[in-house]
Write a protein that holds these residues in place. Sequence first.
Motif, PDB file in Angstrom:
ATOM      1  N   ILE A   1       0.841  -1.202   0.000  1.00 41.21           N
ATOM      2  CA  ILE A   1       0.000   0.000   0.000  1.00 41.21           C
ATOM      3  C   ILE A   1       0.875   1.251   0.000  1.00 41.21           C
ATOM      4  O   ILE A   1       0.600   2.226  -0.702  1.00 41.21           O
TER       5      ILE A   1
ATOM      6  N   ASP B   1       0.793   4.033  -2.916  1.00 36.91           N
ATOM      7  CA  ASP B   1       0.460   5.424  -2.613  1.00 36.91           C
ATOM      8  C   ASP B   1       1.322   6.405  -3.404  1.00 36.91           C
ATOM      9  O   ASP B   1       0.897   7.527  -3.696  1.00 36.91           O
TER      10      ASP B   1
ATOM     11  N   THR C   1      -7.010  13.761   2.826  1.00 35.75           N
ATOM     12  CA  THR C   1      -7.233  12.429   3.381  1.00 35.75           C
ATOM     13  C   THR C   1      -6.720  11.307   2.498  1.00 35.75           C
ATOM     14  O   THR C   1      -6.375  10.249   2.991  1.00 35.75           O
ATOM     15  N   THR C   2      -6.663  11.543   1.190  1.00 37.45           N
ATOM     16  CA  THR C   2      -6.269  10.442   0.304  1.00 37.45           C
ATOM     17  C   THR C   2      -4.933  10.660  -0.369  1.00 37.45           C
ATOM     18  O   THR C   2      -4.513   9.859  -1.171  1.00 37.45           O
TER      19      THR C   2
ATOM     20  N   LYS D   1      -3.563   5.325  -9.465  1.00 38.42           N
ATOM     21  CA  LYS D   1      -3.466   3.912  -9.064  1.00 38.42           C
ATOM     22  C   LYS D   1      -3.765   2.917 -10.192  1.00 38.42           C
ATOM     23  O   LYS D   1      -3.803   1.713  -9.960  1.00 38.42           O
TER      24      LYS D   1
ATOM     25  N   HIS E   1      -8.135  -3.689  -2.233  1.00 35.56           N
ATOM     26  CA  HIS E   1      -8.016  -2.488  -1.390  1.00 35.56           C
ATOM     27  C   HIS E   1      -8.044  -1.218  -2.244  1.00 35.56           C
ATOM     28  O   HIS E   1      -8.770  -0.259  -1.926  1.00 35.56           O
ATOM     29  N   LEU E   2      -7.280  -1.195  -3.333  1.00 34.51           N
ATOM     30  CA  LEU E   2      -7.183   0.003  -4.159  1.00 34.51           C
ATOM     31  C   LEU E   2      -8.495   0.283  -4.881  1.00 34.51           C
ATOM     32  O   LEU E   2      -8.940   1.440  -4.952  1.00 34.51           O
TER      33      LEU E   2
ATOM     34  N   THR F   1     -11.515  -0.556  -3.979  1.00 37.45           N
ATOM     35  CA  THR F   1     -12.480  -0.072  -2.979  1.00 37.45           C
ATOM     36  C   THR F   1     -12.204   1.374  -2.599  1.00 37.45           C
ATOM     37  O   THR F   1     -13.126   2.180  -2.456  1.00 37.45           O
ATOM     38  N   SER F   2     -10.918   1.718  -2.438  1.00 37.86           N
ATOM     39  CA  SER F   2     -10.554   3.086  -2.043  1.00 37.86           C
ATOM     40  C   SER F   2     -10.933   4.102  -3.112  1.00 37.86           C
ATOM     41  O   SER F   2     -11.082   5.290  -2.820  1.00 37.86           O
ATOM     42  N   LEU F   3     -11.070   3.659  -4.358  1.00 35.22           N
ATOM     43  CA  LEU F   3     -11.443   4.551  -5.459  1.00 35.22           C
ATOM     44  C   LEU F   3     -12.934   4.464  -5.793  1.00 35.22           C
ATOM     45  O   LEU F   3     -13.368   4.910  -6.857  1.00 35.22           O
ATOM     46  N   ASP F   4     -13.721   3.863  -4.880  1.00 34.64           N
ATOM     47  CA  ASP F   4     -15.170   3.726  -5.051  1.00 34.64           C
ATOM     48  C   ASP F   4     -15.525   2.903  -6.288  1.00 34.64           C
ATOM     49  O   ASP F   4     -16.563   3.121  -6.932  1.00 34.64           O
TER      50      ASP F   4
END
Length: 415
Positions: free
Chosen positions: A24, A28, A254-255, A303, A385-386, A388-391
């Motif tokens: 991760i 990032d 935050t991101t 990403k 994970h990635l 999900t983090s990007l909706d």
Amino acid sequence: MHSNSVPSNIFKAPVPANELERLIGLSDLDIDYADHKNTFSDLARLAAKVAGTSISLVNLIDSLTQWTISNYGLDIDQMLREDSVCQYTIMNVESFEVTDLSADDRFKDKDYVTGKPNVRYYYGVPLKTSAGVPIGALCVLDQERVYLDPEKIELLKIIADEIVSRLKTIKVMEALKSRLLEAKQTQRKVAHDIRGPLGGIVGLAQIIKDQGDTNQMDEVLEFINLIYKSGNSILDLAEEILDSNKDKRVAVATTGAENTRFDLTVFKDKLEKLYGPQARHKQIVFTVNTTPLTSNISFPKNKLLQITGNLISNAIKFTPALKHVTVDLGLLLHIDKPTLQIVVKDEGVGMDAAGVDAILAGTSTSTDGTAGEQGYGFGLALVKHLVTSLDGQLNVVSEPGVGTSFVVELPQKIY
């Protein structure tokens, strides 16, 4: 450079205890592994000069691959992580040294030891993020035994810190460029959206002025009401812009930050350049397709290489020689939500329903590839994970003995 005689199950590759956190941390930074040969060439050369070695490499290590983003004295772009020496460096707090690779059972049969460049000596310093997570290594190598005094070792560590500092700076600069581009687009939108209401206000005011004393009170009141509505629409637009900028500031805080942009053509070229060599090495037919009608529309690259690259490496790992791995890239221009669709399809070993469920739950475990490639068990968890983090959404369709298709859908902001 790949191993040529030692079975992969004799020396199991080491895996850091915080491997997912490590991956991760690397993702990032959102690094394009093919774009930084010149960015770090001075530091790679300096490291070799400091150490007195003929070779120096700047390596980043993802779930399956070691990427050489800059080099001195050896022309190399990538290799399997399991074949590298640097995989041991990221396990150590300070450094990792092998005085004679040819006498070490872990490395003596690797082709970079038995053949060109016939290296013997290795010294590696981990590249660590500000959180102390190792994402790769700065290493120096030579055909002869090298003795590094404490002063030289300290200088190598300083160079390693500078490499990480530059990676962070690149990320910040890309974020700034992206925000400036968005600001220009916002200015154009504001100019367009304000022109209508302002034109209405000016036009109505001109009518009142031209009619002069002949204006009827009810007509004036109607005009004033229209002016009031046009004025309110401008105020609403201003409020919307202020709220939007506030949301962007929160998102950036935050991101991390938004990055520069791709289109489908650029994205395709990147994937072919980065992962074509892996496919050719394993004699796999690797194809990347795009949808022509939307191939030149710009969208954020945030990403995308990390998500798609992990899926491609995984597909190659589980696909036998002479079979196919295909990537389909498409930009779906839904009115309410433009969506980037990435489909990675292989003709590999496939998996059962339990395996698919484990991937979608982010709990998949490691297995070896069709050519004995070692698995680390975190690549697909990182993808989940990635996404999900990007909706976005990740779907998997697989059949044992037939193959697997990974379908990623990511909402996009295009202009």
